[in-house]
Scaffold this motif. Structure first.
Motif, short mmCIF file in Angstrom:
data_model
loop_
_atom_site.label_atom_id
_atom_site.label_comp_id
_atom_site.label_asym_id
_atom_site.label_seq_id
_atom_site.Cartn_x
_atom_site.Cartn_y
_atom_site.Cartn_z
N VAL A 107 0.85 -1.18 0.00
CA VAL A 107 0.00 0.00 0.00
C VAL A 107 0.89 1.24 0.00
O VAL A 107 1.83 1.33 0.79
CB VAL A 107 -0.92 0.02 1.24
N PRO A 108 0.63 2.22 -0.87
CA PRO A 108 1.47 3.42 -0.95
C PRO A 108 1.20 4.39 0.20
O PRO A 108 0.39 5.31 0.08
CB PRO A 108 1.09 4.03 -2.30
N LEU A 109 1.91 4.18 1.30
CA LEU A 109 1.68 5.01 2.49
C LEU A 109 2.85 5.95 2.77
O LEU A 109 2.98 6.44 3.89
CB LEU A 109 1.43 4.11 3.70
N GLY A 110 3.68 6.20 1.77
CA GLY A 110 4.75 7.17 1.96
C GLY A 110 6.12 6.55 2.15
O GLY A 110 6.26 5.33 2.32
N LEU A 111 7.14 7.41 2.13
CA LEU A 111 8.52 6.96 2.25
C LEU A 111 8.78 6.27 3.57
O LEU A 111 9.47 5.24 3.62
CB LEU A 111 9.46 8.16 2.08
N GLY A 112 8.26 6.82 4.66
CA GLY A 112 8.48 6.19 5.95
C GLY A 112 7.99 4.76 5.99
O GLY A 112 8.65 3.87 6.52
N HIS A 113 6.83 4.51 5.41
CA HIS A 113 6.28 3.16 5.37
C HIS A 113 7.13 2.26 4.49
O HIS A 113 7.35 1.08 4.81
CB HIS A 113 4.84 3.21 4.86
N ALA A 114 7.63 2.79 3.36
CA ALA A 114 8.48 2.00 2.47
C ALA A 114 9.75 1.55 3.19
O ALA A 114 10.16 0.39 3.09
CB ALA A 114 8.83 2.81 1.23
N VAL A 115 10.35 2.45 3.96
CA VAL A 115 11.55 2.10 4.72
C VAL A 115 11.22 1.04 5.76
O VAL A 115 11.96 0.06 5.95
CB VAL A 115 12.16 3.35 5.38
#
Length: 305
Positions: A107-115
């Motif tokens: 789910v695209p929840l932002g850079l923080g979530h990707a990290v």
């Protein structure tokens, strides 16, 4: 101080600013001259001593994984044709077996979530983070510069550059503290502040060295700007207990996530190459002169809507 051997490269974004080019192709595979944008990030990481790359991907990004895989048919074809120069390029780009991993951000929840999605692959050790849209241009790679400061200070290190003070609302901005080695202490971090509220005009340019405690904070981080989990917000929390330092980059970072930055990166990289410089300098200068005379307007069919 633990050595940094792993790097996280988030590649899950949709690239909507480059539609229709990115309708079927990941934006990270758009080429700057003859290399995909993501390849520049990997090359920069390897130059800085990174041994293991962790990609955070999304749907329809399998071509990135294929790009870093071995292609026996291609190697066989080049070998039969005696194309040794092309073979050398392929071999140079090949990552060692077991030193590249892929995980998904569903789910695209932002850079923080990707990290945060990379937490199990990184484990309990410091790691580098490279945003692939930002292409480093200079005598030394941006991450290598940050690594030099890290070896002096430990803790967390962010690469920074100065932006136009009126453009702070487009970046994560840091406050400038006391000089330390080749950089300075960071006093605060603010995500996309208005110019009147920005602590400085030093912006985080897409290269980070972070301690693993950031993962626990990201796991509990509330959504911030853009209704996304912001890495800057979690770093601000981590700064309450750990030092953060800024490593000013003396080269230039091109934001290839924007059309203007993408074009600038292509021109700069082409002019920097001995095999292309003389071939492109003249035509570029002619096009600039043509545009200055008002004769360079493209036909309607070639202009964006």
């Amino acid at each position: 101080m633990k050595k940094v051997t792993k790097a996280v490269i988030p590649v899950a974004g949709l690239g909507t600013r480059f539609l229709p080019a990115t309708k079927a192709m990941p934006k990270e595979m758009l080429t700057v001259v003859d290399r995909p944008v993501v390849q520049y990030a990997v090359d920069e990481a390897r130059e800085a001593g990174i041994e293991h790359i962790v990609f955070v991907t999304g749907r329809n990004k399998h071509v990135i994984e294929d790009h870093f895989d071995i292609q026996p048919e291609l190697i066989e074809t080049l070998t039969r044709a005696g194309k040794t120069a092309q073979l050398a390029v392929i071999e140079e780009l090949q990552l060692d077996a077991g030193n590249v991993s892929f995980t998904r951000q569903q789910v695209p929840l932002g850079l923080g979530h990707a990290v945060w999605c990379a937490r199990d692959l990184v484990g309990d050790e410091p790691f580098a983070l490279l945003l692939p849209d930002m292409v480093s241009f200079g005598v030394q790679g941006c991450l290598a510069t940050a690594m030099q400061l890290y070896r002096s200070t430990g803790g967390n290190v962010l690469s920074v550059e100065q932006c136009d003070p009126l453009e702070t609302k487009s970046y994560g901005i840091v406050g400038k503290g006391e000089p330390v080695a080749e950089g300075f202490a960071i006093t605060e971090m603010v995500e996309k502040p208005e110019p009147s509220q920005a602590p400085s005009n030093y912006y985080i340019n897409g290269r980070y060295i972070l301690q693993p405690e950031i993962f626990d904070l990201l796991g509990t981080q509330e959504r911030g700007a853009g209704n996304e989990i912001q890495l800057t917000d979690a770093m601000a929390r981590l700064a309450r207990t750990q030092p953060f330092h800024a490593a000013p980059f003396t080269g230039r970072m091109f934001d290839t996530g924007s059309k203007a930055g993408f074009i600038e990166a292509n021109v700069a990289m082409a002019l920097a190459r001995e095999d292309l410089r003389d071939l492109v300098y003249g035509p570029i200068a002619e096009l600039v002169a043509l545009h200055a005379r008002g004769a360079g307007t493209p036909s309607r069919i070639n202009r964006s809507a």
